[in-house]
Each structure stands twice: as C-alpha cells, then as structure tokens.
Design an enzyme around this catalytic site. Structure first.
Site, mmCIF file in Angstrom:
data_model
loop_
_atom_site.group_PDB
_atom_site.id
_atom_site.type_symbol
_atom_site.label_atom_id
_atom_site.label_comp_id
_atom_site.label_asym_id
_atom_site.label_seq_id
_atom_site.Cartn_x
_atom_site.Cartn_y
_atom_site.Cartn_z
ATOM 1 C CB CYS A 111 -0.785 0.030 1.243
ATOM 2 S SG CYS A 111 -2.185 -1.481 1.219
ATOM 3 C CG HIS A 236 -3.309 3.422 2.282
ATOM 4 N ND1 HIS A 236 -3.802 2.982 1.179
ATOM 5 C CD2 HIS A 236 -3.446 2.161 3.206
ATOM 6 C CE1 HIS A 236 -3.967 1.863 1.031
ATOM 7 N NE2 HIS A 236 -3.783 1.211 2.205
ATOM 8 C CG ASN A 266 -6.738 -0.864 1.659
ATOM 9 O OD1 ASN A 266 -5.952 -0.604 0.468
ATOM 10 N ND2 ASN A 266 -6.347 -1.390 2.581
HETATM 11 C C1 LIG Z 1 -9.840 -5.146 10.251
HETATM 12 C C2 LIG Z 1 -10.512 -4.096 11.132
HETATM 13 C C3 LIG Z 1 -11.561 -3.317 10.315
HETATM 14 C C4 LIG Z 1 -11.459 -4.694 12.258
HETATM 15 O O1 LIG Z 1 -11.784 -3.762 12.956
HETATM 16 P P1 LIG Z 1 -11.700 -4.135 14.506
HETATM 17 O O2 LIG Z 1 -12.545 -3.047 15.260
HETATM 18 O O3 LIG Z 1 -10.200 -3.939 15.178
HETATM 19 O O4 LIG Z 1 -12.367 -5.354 14.750
HETATM 20 P P2 LIG Z 1 -11.711 -6.634 15.588
HETATM 21 O O5 LIG Z 1 -10.784 -7.045 14.816
HETATM 22 O O6 LIG Z 1 -11.359 -6.166 17.071
HETATM 23 O O7 LIG Z 1 -12.683 -7.668 15.609
HETATM 24 C C5 LIG Z 1 -14.146 -7.541 16.438
HETATM 25 C C6 LIG Z 1 -14.977 -8.378 16.066
HETATM 26 O O8 LIG Z 1 -15.744 -8.186 14.937
HETATM 27 C C7 LIG Z 1 -15.524 -9.332 13.982
HETATM 28 N N1 LIG Z 1 -15.639 -8.982 12.693
HETATM 29 C C8 LIG Z 1 -14.466 -8.894 11.866
HETATM 30 N N2 LIG Z 1 -14.661 -8.639 10.885
HETATM 31 C C9 LIG Z 1 -16.061 -8.664 10.518
HETATM 32 C C10 LIG Z 1 -17.205 -8.302 9.601
HETATM 33 N N3 LIG Z 1 -16.943 -8.212 8.433
HETATM 34 N N4 LIG Z 1 -18.334 -8.320 9.905
HETATM 35 C C11 LIG Z 1 -18.912 -8.567 11.250
HETATM 36 N N5 LIG Z 1 -17.934 -8.828 12.410
HETATM 37 C C12 LIG Z 1 -16.724 -8.821 11.782
HETATM 38 C C13 LIG Z 1 -14.477 -10.148 14.641
HETATM 39 O O9 LIG Z 1 -14.578 -11.476 14.396
HETATM 40 C C14 LIG Z 1 -14.255 -9.911 15.933
HETATM 41 O O10 LIG Z 1 -15.124 -10.575 16.728
HETATM 42 P P3 LIG Z 1 -14.886 -11.530 18.052
HETATM 43 O O11 LIG Z 1 -14.763 -10.333 18.897
HETATM 44 O O12 LIG Z 1 -16.061 -12.285 18.349
HETATM 45 O O13 LIG Z 1 -13.965 -12.387 17.632
HETATM 46 C C15 LIG Z 1 -9.284 -3.288 11.754
HETATM 47 O O14 LIG Z 1 -8.612 -3.908 12.597
HETATM 48 C C16 LIG Z 1 -8.487 -2.487 10.764
HETATM 49 O O15 LIG Z 1 -9.005 -1.877 10.057
HETATM 50 N N6 LIG Z 1 -7.162 -2.918 10.713
HETATM 51 C C17 LIG Z 1 -6.241 -2.505 9.734
HETATM 52 C C18 LIG Z 1 -6.521 -3.174 8.434
HETATM 53 C C19 LIG Z 1 -5.846 -2.572 7.330
HETATM 54 O O16 LIG Z 1 -5.578 -1.299 7.356
HETATM 55 N N7 LIG Z 1 -5.347 -3.348 6.221
HETATM 56 C C20 LIG Z 1 -4.551 -2.686 5.256
HETATM 57 C C21 LIG Z 1 -3.477 -2.428 5.327
HETATM 58 S S1 LIG Z 1 -2.886 -1.668 4.016
#
Ligand SMILES: CC(C)(COP(=O)(O)OP(=O)(O)OC[C@H]1O[C@@H](n2cnc3c(N)ncnc32)[C@H](O)[C@@H]1OP(=O)(O)O)[C@@H](O)C(=O)NCCC(=O)NCCS
Length: 311
Positions: A111, A236, A266
């Site tokens: 990215c 980004h 993204n």
């Molecule tokens: C991936 C992301 C959106 C997850 O959001 P979050 O608030 O951190 O959520 P968590 O990882 O704490 O997960 C919370 C819960 O939601 C659930 N969950 C994950 N994806 C889900 C979805 N699409 N729909 C519903 N629930 C979802 C998880 O399983 C978790 O459940 P649990 O608590 O029972 O295990 C976030 O961590 C993120 O944006 N990270 C950076 C990713 C990124 O930038 N990637 C590219 C880099 S270039």
C-alpha cells in the site's frame, strides 16, 4: 528546479459491490462495515486485469499532463496484484500505451508502493537522467481476496491511479519525503500459499495509527513546515478510523482530507493516486497548496511526501 506532478488520472471498474451484497455472502452487516471501516461499497474488475486498469488511469494522467506516451522515459507500476509474476505490469503498460522509449519496472511495496514509486521517479528526474516518468498504482485485489473470510473480504476493492512526474518550477513539487520498512511485521499482512491475503487486523491497525501521523509530521519537519501549513492531506484509504487519527494529530478538518474509502474501499497501492486524482479533479487541491501524501502497508512499509502543488 523542482520535481513534481504534471498530471493525474484514475480509473475504477463499473461493477459496484455494496455492503448489502456482502451480507448475502458472509456473516457481516452493513452497519458493522460502515462503523468499523467507513466503507460502503467497492468496485470489482471482473473482466479486466491490473494492466487494463493501469492503462486507463495512465491515459487520463497523460492527457492531464499534456505529455505523449512517446515522451515517457520510465514507467513505474506499484502493485501487489500483477496480471502475472512476469512480464511486469509496467512492460504490459509500455506496450499498451506505445511508450516506445520508456524503461519499465514494477515496484513492490504494497500500500506504500505509490510513495516508493514517486520517490524513485524523483531521483531520476533530479539527476537529469529522465524528463517524464509515469508512476502508477494499480490493483486487482479481488483476485487475492478470500470471499469467504469476513475479516478481509469487506475491506478491499479494485482500481488504478496514475501520475506523470517531471520538472516543475523551483518552489513547487516535492519538498521532502520519508520512506521506511520493518520486515519483522511481515507476518501481520501477507499472501498465503493458497493465493489469498491473510491479515492480523488489530496489529496492522495499531501500526497504522502510529505511523501515519508520525511520517506526516516527519516530512513537514524536514520541509521546514508546521502542521498549520498543510492545506490538504491525502492518506492511504484503509480504514476511516485510521485516517481520522492522522487528521486529528495534524489538526486538519474533514474537508481538507481526501476521502474516497466509502466508495472504493482499500485499493492498496492505487488508493493514494486515486484519492489524489479525484481531489484534484474535484477542485479540492489548488495551485500552490501544500499537500501531504502518506501511506503504509504490508512489509511492513510506509512512506510520506510533502509537496507544493502545481507546475
Ligand atoms: C480489520 C478491522 C476493520 C477490524 O476492526 P476492529 O474494530 O479492530 O475489529 P476486531 O478485529 O477487534 O474484531 C471485532 C469483532 O468483529 C468481528 N468481525 C471481523 N470482521 C467482521 C465483519 N466483516 N463483519 C462482522 N464482524 C466482523 C471479529 O470476528 C471480532 O469478533 P470477536 O470479538 O467475536 O472475535 C481493523 O482492525 C482494521 O482496519 N485494521 C487495519 C486493516 C488494514 O488497514 N489493512 C490494510 C493495510 S494496508
């Protein structure tokens, strides 16, 4: 002389996949995706490959710059989803464009790839070796997305953005930059043997929330600028909450930040040039504006640029 952007362009495929569409495929909800990521829909390139999207974005950037393909000296394509491992997307693009005298290579920095491409281009132009360089970020992330994994499939989309770089007037163009890497974080975001992307969302989130503001402040300091001098931020587009963290640390209001994540998700290396191109075309970036471009990604990698807009 300065080194800057002569023209920008972007391309997105026409097929839209909404959060409601994804509700039918995995156990998720529109509400969860919107509030946790800021994404409402994304584009999917069914019948096009990365080089096709790169081609359309490049045509638009070349037209905007008033530069003909035959005038290009180098083509740099940042991508983690090339059509094939080799030949490179940049060579495919060279042929499609008829850029007869251009050298061509791909840049792999996930990215942050477009930032790496821009800064590589800057070196060749500054030394006088090359005059016109096309820098592209293009991704077909849908082909490495596991559509049964709700943790990742809601986040990504396809698209391409491009910039033609060259000489600009003395006080314009790139004012400073920062590039960085930390391979020990590679395990948090990588391509699995089955060909699908794997991610530890929480770890990437923590890294991004720290790195985006830090790199932005570093490039401002290197350029002898203050936070208050920033007219527009192009971050980004990975998660609206990460973008807002950067916005807050820089003291920037929402109107002064590029935001296309709700429409496109993204797009990895394509996110920054797509957001930049849309912002320029919407009149949000004007001549003489100080802008900061900042990205982070798998590797881990990161990069930021402070730039005075205009030729
Ligand atoms: C991936 C992301 C959106 C997850 O959001 P979050 O608030 O951190 O959520 P968590 O990882 O704490 O997960 C919370 C819960 O939601 C659930 N969950 C994950 N994806 C889900 C979805 N699409 N729909 C519903 N629930 C979802 C998880 O399983 C978790 O459940 P649990 O608590 O029972 O295990 C976030 O961590 C993120 O944006 N990270 C950076 C990713 C990124 O930038 N990637 C590219 C880099 S270039």
């Amino acid at each position: 002389m300065g080194v800057g952007v002569l023209g920008v362009g972007h391309y997105v495929p026409s097929k839209i996949v909404t959060n409601l569409d994804l509700e039918k495929v995995v156990d998720t909800s529109d509400e969860w995706i919107r509030t946790r990521t800021g994404i409402e829909e994304r584009r999917i390139a069914d019948d096009m490959d990365t080089s096709d999207m790169a081609y359309h974005a490049s045509l638009s950037a070349l037209e905007d710059a008033g530069v003909r393909p035959e005038e290009l000296d180098l083509i740099l394509v940042a991508t983690v989803t090339p059509d094939t491992a080799f030949p490179s997307v940049s060579c495919m693009l060279q042929e499609k464009l008829g850029a007869v005298k251009a050298a061509a290579m791909d840049v792999s920095a996930a990215c942050a790839g477009f930032m790496y491409g821009m800064i590589t281009a800057k070196q060749f132009i500054e030394t006088g070796s090359y005059k016109h360089i096309l820098v592209v970020g293009a991704e077909k992330l849908s082909k490495i997305t596991d559509w049964e994994d709700r943790n990742t499939c809601v986040l990504f989309g396809d698209g391409a953005g491009a910039a033609v770089m060259g000489e600009v007037s003395e006080n314009k163009g790139i004012l400073s930059f920062e590039l960085g890497s930390n391979g020990s974080g590679g395990k948090h975001l990588y391509l699995k043997d089955d060909g699908f992307l794997a991610m530890n969302g929480r770890e990437v989130f923590k890294f991004a929330v720290r790195q985006m503001p830090e790199s932005s402040l570093n490039v401002l300091e290197k350029a002898g600028l203050q936070k208050e001098d920033v007219d527009f931020l192009v971050p980004h587009q990975a998660n609206i909450r990460i973008m807002e963290a950067a916005m807050e640390k820089l003291g920037i209001s929402e109107e002064r930040m590029a935001k296309v994540i709700q429409k496109y998700g993204n797009n990895s290396s394509a996110s920054i040039p797509m957001a930049l191109s849309e912002s320029v075309k919407d009149g949000k970036i004007r001549d003489n504006d100080v802008i900061v471009l900042v990205g982070f990604g798998a590797g881990l990698t990161w990069g930021a640029v402070a730039l005075r807009w205009g030729r």
